[in-house]
Enzyme design. Sequence first.
Site, mmCIF file in Angstrom:
data_model
loop_
_atom_site.group_PDB
_atom_site.id
_atom_site.type_symbol
_atom_site.label_atom_id
_atom_site.label_comp_id
_atom_site.label_asym_id
_atom_site.label_seq_id
_atom_site.Cartn_x
_atom_site.Cartn_y
_atom_site.Cartn_z
ATOM 1 N N GLU A 1 0.826 -1.209 0.000
ATOM 2 C CA GLU A 1 0.000 0.000 0.000
ATOM 3 C C GLU A 1 0.863 1.261 0.000
ATOM 4 O O GLU A 1 0.529 2.247 -0.667
ATOM 5 C CB GLU A 1 -0.951 -0.034 1.193
ATOM 6 C CG GLU A 1 -2.021 -1.102 1.022
ATOM 7 C CD GLU A 1 -2.883 -1.316 2.242
ATOM 8 O OE1 GLU A 1 -4.091 -1.536 2.085
ATOM 9 O OE2 GLU A 1 -2.350 -1.255 3.378
ATOM 10 N N GLU B 1 -3.970 -9.473 3.845
ATOM 11 C CA GLU B 1 -4.778 -9.132 5.014
ATOM 12 C C GLU B 1 -5.960 -10.065 5.259
ATOM 13 O O GLU B 1 -6.307 -10.369 6.407
ATOM 14 C CB GLU B 1 -5.282 -7.686 4.891
ATOM 15 C CG GLU B 1 -4.238 -6.625 5.179
ATOM 16 C CD GLU B 1 -3.417 -6.240 3.962
ATOM 17 O OE1 GLU B 1 -2.750 -5.205 3.997
ATOM 18 O OE2 GLU B 1 -3.433 -7.004 2.965
#
Length: 266
Positions: free
Chosen positions: A113, A133
Site C-alpha cells: 500500500e 490481510e
Amino acid sequence: MSIDFERKGAVALVTINRPDAMNALDVEHDRALAEAWKEFEADASLLVAVLTGAGGRAFCSGGDLKTYMPWRREHALHGTDSTISFGGMTLVDEITKPVIAAIQGHCIAGGLELAMACDIRVCTPDSRFGLAEVRWGVLPGGGGTQRLPRLVPMGCALEMILTGEPIDAQRAERIGLVNRVVAAEALLDTAFAMAKRIAANGPLAVRAAKRAVQSGLDGSLEEGLVLEGALQKQLLQSADAEEGLRAFAERRPPAFATAAATPTEK
C-alpha cells in the site's frame, strides 16, 4: 532502527530502517514516516523523493501484526477508528511532489500500500508483492482495495486481494504494478536517475501534472479535462512557464525560479 531522511540535492531519500522486523511499521515508526513526509513537503528545495527499505530482505512488510494492528483494533472497538493514513502517505493529496518506490524483497500488505501510494515503482527480481490481510481476518485498509484496481486489471487485483497470495516481480511488471525490474545493485541508481530527471523539469508543472492525473481519475473525462485546463491556465501565468518558453526559443536549459533554492548535490 528508525526512519532515515537524507537530502541528496533536490532528492530526498527516505529509508524504512527496521530490517530485523522486515521493515514493518509499528505505531512509533508509522508516525515517524508521516513526519518525514511532512518535512519533505515543507522543504521547497526538495522536489522528488525516493522511498526504500533497509537490509535487502524487505521494502516493507506492512503494519506490525504484534503492535500496530492490535492498536488499530483497539481504536475500532472503541469507535474511534476511521479512514487512516498509513505512514502518512496513503490518503489522497498528502504528498503533492513525486515519490519513487525503490523495492527489494518483500513488499507485502501495508508495504504494498505504501508502494502503491508512490508515483513510480522500481524493483529487483527477487521482490514479491501481496495483500495478505484477508488471511488474518481484515482487509487491505491502507488504500489497497482502491489503488490496486486502478493500477492493474480488475481480475488481477481481485485475485491478489481475495486469495492473499503474492506475485513475483516479473508478473508485477507484466500487469503494470511496477515500472521496471532492475538488478539489485542498480536499484537506487535507477530510482535516483528517474528522480533527477523529474527534478530537472519545471517544479510547478510537475506538481500540477501529478494533481491532474490523480484527481482526473476520480471523475469523468469531462471533469478531468476541465481540471487540466484550469491547471494549465495557472501554469501559463507563472514565471516558470515564461522561463521555459524563453529557454526553448533560445535553445538552452531552463533555469526555473521555483528551483533556484535547490542546493547542489554534494
